[in-house]
Motif scaffolding. Structure first.
Motif, PDB file in Angstrom:
ATOM      1  N   THR A 132       6.313   1.833   7.403  1.00 21.34           N
ATOM      2  CA  THR A 132       7.131   3.029   7.649  1.00 21.34           C
ATOM      3  C   THR A 132       6.219   4.236   7.535  1.00 21.34           C
ATOM      4  OG1 THR A 132       9.089   1.985   6.718  1.00 21.34           O
ATOM      5  CG2 THR A 132       9.142   4.364   6.908  1.00 21.34           C
ATOM      6  N   GLY A 133       6.276   5.100   8.523  1.00 21.17           N
ATOM      7  CA  GLY A 133       5.445   6.302   8.489  1.00 21.17           C
ATOM      8  C   GLY A 133       5.390   6.939   9.858  1.00 21.17           C
TER       9      GLY A 133
ATOM     10  N   LYS B 107       0.883  -1.174   0.000  1.00 19.65           N
ATOM     11  CA  LYS B 107       0.000   0.000   0.000  1.00 19.65           C
ATOM     12  C   LYS B 107       0.918   1.220   0.000  1.00 19.65           C
ATOM     13  CE  LYS B 107      -2.084   2.979   1.800  1.00 19.65           C
ATOM     14  NZ  LYS B 107      -1.836   4.372   1.375  1.00 19.65           N
TER      15      LYS B 107
HETATM   16  P1  NAD Z   1       1.766   8.349   7.418  1.00 24.09           P
HETATM   17  O1  NAD Z   1       1.823   7.588   8.691  1.00 24.09           O
HETATM   18  O2  NAD Z   1       0.800   9.459   7.311  1.00 24.09           O
HETATM   19  O3  NAD Z   1       1.420   7.371   6.227  1.00 24.09           O
HETATM   20  C1  NAD Z   1       2.199   6.219   5.944  1.00 24.09           C
HETATM   21  C2  NAD Z   1       1.342   5.184   5.258  1.00 24.09           C
HETATM   22  O4  NAD Z   1       0.375   4.680   6.177  1.00 24.09           O
HETATM   23  C3  NAD Z   1       0.561   5.723   4.064  1.00 24.09           C
HETATM   24  O5  NAD Z   1       0.600   4.755   3.049  1.00 24.09           O
HETATM   25  C4  NAD Z   1      -0.830   5.889   4.635  1.00 24.09           C
HETATM   26  O6  NAD Z   1      -1.857   5.832   3.664  1.00 24.09           O
HETATM   27  C5  NAD Z   1      -0.907   4.706   5.570  1.00 24.09           C
HETATM   28  N1  NAD Z   1      -1.901   4.824   6.650  1.00 24.09           N
HETATM   29  C6  NAD Z   1      -2.301   5.941   7.290  1.00 24.09           C
HETATM   30  N2  NAD Z   1      -3.192   5.622   8.270  1.00 24.09           N
HETATM   31  C7  NAD Z   1      -3.338   4.272   8.245  1.00 24.09           C
HETATM   32  C8  NAD Z   1      -4.113   3.343   8.999  1.00 24.09           C
HETATM   33  N3  NAD Z   1      -4.906   3.747   9.998  1.00 24.09           N
HETATM   34  N4  NAD Z   1      -4.025   2.041   8.698  1.00 24.09           N
HETATM   35  C9  NAD Z   1      -3.214   1.625   7.710  1.00 24.09           C
HETATM   36  N5  NAD Z   1      -2.469   2.450   6.945  1.00 24.09           N
HETATM   37  C10 NAD Z   1      -2.509   3.760   7.211  1.00 24.09           C
HETATM   38  O7  NAD Z   1       3.253   8.826   7.140  1.00 24.09           O
HETATM   39  P2  NAD Z   1       3.754   9.754   5.938  1.00 24.09           P
HETATM   40  O8  NAD Z   1       3.252  11.132   6.192  1.00 24.09           O
HETATM   41  O9  NAD Z   1       3.464   9.087   4.644  1.00 24.09           O
HETATM   42  O10 NAD Z   1       5.337   9.712   6.122  1.00 24.09           O
HETATM   43  C11 NAD Z   1       6.047  10.596   6.948  1.00 24.09           C
HETATM   44  C12 NAD Z   1       6.347   9.949   8.271  1.00 24.09           C
HETATM   45  O11 NAD Z   1       7.079   8.763   8.059  1.00 24.09           O
HETATM   46  C13 NAD Z   1       7.202  10.777   9.202  1.00 24.09           C
HETATM   47  O12 NAD Z   1       6.707  10.668  10.501  1.00 24.09           O
HETATM   48  C14 NAD Z   1       8.563  10.120   9.125  1.00 24.09           C
HETATM   49  O13 NAD Z   1       9.389  10.295  10.242  1.00 24.09           O
HETATM   50  C15 NAD Z   1       8.185   8.699   8.952  1.00 24.09           C
HETATM   51  N6  NAD Z   1       9.270   7.937   8.353  1.00 24.09           N
HETATM   52  C16 NAD Z   1       9.966   7.061   9.148  1.00 24.09           C
HETATM   53  C17 NAD Z   1      11.033   6.336   8.611  1.00 24.09           C
HETATM   54  C18 NAD Z   1      11.820   5.386   9.450  1.00 24.09           C
HETATM   55  O14 NAD Z   1      12.567   4.609   8.895  1.00 24.09           O
HETATM   56  N7  NAD Z   1      11.695   5.392  10.763  1.00 24.09           N
HETATM   57  C19 NAD Z   1      11.355   6.508   7.266  1.00 24.09           C
HETATM   58  C20 NAD Z   1      10.625   7.405   6.492  1.00 24.09           C
HETATM   59  C21 NAD Z   1       9.572   8.109   7.048  1.00 24.09           C
END
Ligand code: NAD
Length: 486
Positions: free
Chosen positions: A231-232, A178
């Motif tokens: 990752t997110g 996804k």
């Molecule tokens: P995000 O959490 O908003 O989204 C990440 C993914 O999760 C997207 O595909 C989104 O659609 C999905 N998602 C959102 N809510 C969900 C749910 N309830 N259930 C399932 N999937 C869901 O993050 P973002 O804004 O895309 O990315 C930025 C963030 O990622 C920052 O916080 C950054 O620090 C983090 N990040 C961490 C690393 C690491 O290795 N630790 C690397 C890159 C980015």
């Protein structure tokens, strides 16, 4: 207008009912594509296809056969380098010079490295004494965990996705990816690569959509998914962990950070400036490992802030195609609004704005894009919003410090624990401070230098588990002990 489809069971699929969402350019907010939003049915079809592939041709392949195919995937990405580059740059607005050095080559390398790791990593073996004197032998085998749900962010779309898909496939799993709704293109393009090199259908699937009540939630709550790698943002990771509790499914979570850099007065000054400029501003500050808190020992504080300011102001903000561009826009207007809200908050809290703090003047249509200025603050306390909350933009706050103990305590005083950078020429201090940092990854006199065999991940609210090298094998396989009584 092109429609970006889902990739399910080896075919490009537009979701039933024709539900789509818009993908707009971060450069000027122009509509560049419509993306087919997968519903429960498409997610279910993807998971079912992944299960069938696992039980079918993919699951029956030898490691050698899989490794050969994964190397072919890497080669095909490199053969189609320009297509991947164009797609990634269109989705993110990042400089071509950056994406062509980091995103695409690393995206391809992730398949090769884990093909090597799975071929060359032994499992353990123990001889065990028994009371009858005949003994037993124990050995471990690795088996795939099954269908892996892969949920990805938008900041390094191909690189961070293949960082998970590479080892997952090397270990014999199948995946349903996804991608972020903000960056749908390269994951979709990878479907073409999979077909071109003969990866069996159903091994790699892509479903597009959002998080809650959309493809992200449908995937992570699907009973047919055996493990979830994410990752997110931290709060998303926590929601996913709750979803994974149903069925006691393993999670690997790479989440947010509020990473410190510590610059001691004895550091190589120019190297520390160069490294801090990169760690704060590269990719428009949208790097999870990036530095948003900079602690500088008091004797060099003023000189450091002045040099950092000069470096930030020398960064050329511009379009991806211009080789002189040092910084592109943020990924979306939504993210721009978030970053600018922190720019305002810093001023409200009484920060000194050393440079930046707003939106650069851009010509013509570009004025509609998600641009922000690289921004440096001083003057706030450790409890200010911009000193505690992850902003994920091209900005940092610089604080003076007076002693090693003080700075270690202040750097660690955060809910996050992803990465840190320490700048010093004192070897003993480098080891001492690195040992005390509460992070998954501590650089000394560098930043973003990565050997893909090393453990990668965060402590505290920055993550659970480690990926990279053999650590990825730990997550993407079930280890089984076989005990044979002799
Ligand atoms: P995000 O959490 O908003 O989204 C990440 C993914 O999760 C997207 O595909 C989104 O659609 C999905 N998602 C959102 N809510 C969900 C749910 N309830 N259930 C399932 N999937 C869901 O993050 P973002 O804004 O895309 O990315 C930025 C963030 O990622 C920052 O916080 C950054 O620090 C983090 N990040 C961490 C690393 C690491 O290795 N630790 C690397 C890159 C980015």
């Amino acid at each position: 207008m092109k429609t970006i489809a889902n990739f399910i069971d080896g075919a490009f699929v537009v979701a039933a009912g024709g539900r789509v969402f818009e993908k707009r350019s971060p450069l000027n907010n122009e509509l560049i594509a419509l993306v087919s939003e997968a519903g429960r049915d498409e997610v279910d079809a993807a998971v079912t296809a992944a299960r069938a592939a696992l039980e079918g041709p993919w699951g029956k392949m030898t490691v050698d056969e899989r490794v050969k195919l994964l190397n072919a995937v890497a080669d095909e990405i490199n053969r189609r380098f320009d297509d991947f580059l164009a797609a990634e740059v269109a989705d993110t607005g990042k400089p071509r010079s950056l994406a062509s050095h980091i995103d695409i080559p690393r995206g391809a390398a992730n398949f090769k490295i884990f093909a090597d790791v799975i071929k060359n990593t032994p499992t353990e073996f123990f001889e065990t004494a028994t009371p009858d004197g005949r003994g037993a032998i124990n050995y471990a085998t690795r088996r795939p965990v099954g269908v892996v749900g892969v949920v990805c962010p938008w900041n390094l779309p191909l690189l961070l996705m293949t960082w998970k898909v590479g080892p997952a496939l090397a270990c014999g799993n199948t995946v349903v990816v996804k991608p972020s709704e903000v960056t749908p293109q390269t994951a979709t393009l990878l479907g073409e690569v999979m077909n071109a090199v003969g990866i069996p259908k159903g091994v790699y699937n892509v479903v597009h959509g959002f998080g809650p009540d959309s493809a992200g939630e449908f995937l992570t709550t699907h009973k047919g998914v055996n493990a979830i790698t994410f990752t997110g943002e931290t709060r998303t990771g926590m929601a996913i962990m709750k979803a994974a509790a149903d069925g006691a499914r393993p999670v690997s979570l790479e989440m947010g950070g509020k990473n410190p850099a510590i610059v001691f007065a004895d550091a190589d000054f120019d190297a520390a400036i160069e490294g801090t400029l990169r760690s704060a501003f590269v990719n428009c500050g949208q790097v999870c490992l990036g530095t948003e808190r900079v602690y500088v020992e008091r004797p060099i504080f003023d000189r450091f802030v002045a040099a950092l300011k000069a470096g930030a102001e020398a960064l050329q903000i511009g379009v991806p195609e211009d080789p002189a561009t040092g910084m592109g826009p943020l990924v979306s207007l939504e993210h721009q609004a978030k970053v600018l809200s922190y720019y305002r908050k810093a001023v409200e809290e009484g920060a000194t704005v050393v440079t930046g703090g707003g939106v650069p003047a851009m010509p013509g249509d570009l004025a509609k894009g998600a641009w922000v200025q690289p921004t440096i603050w001083t003057g706030l306390g450790d409890d200010a919003a911009v000193a505690t909350e992850e902003i994920f933009g091209p900005c940092c706050h610089v604080f003076p410090f007076d002693s090693e103990d003080e700075v270690v305590a202040r750097a660690n005083n955060t809910e996050y624990g992803l990465a840190a950078a320490v700048w010093t020429r004192d070897l003993s201090r480098a080891h001492r401070v690195a040992a005390r940092m509460e992070v998954g990854l501590c650089w000394v006199n560098s930043w973003f230098l990565r050997d893909l065999r090393t453990p990668f991940g965060g402590s505290k609210n920055s993550g659970i588990g480690r990926e990279g090298g053999v650590h990825s094998l730990e997550f993407y396989t079930e280890l089984k002990n076989v005990c044979i009584k002799l």
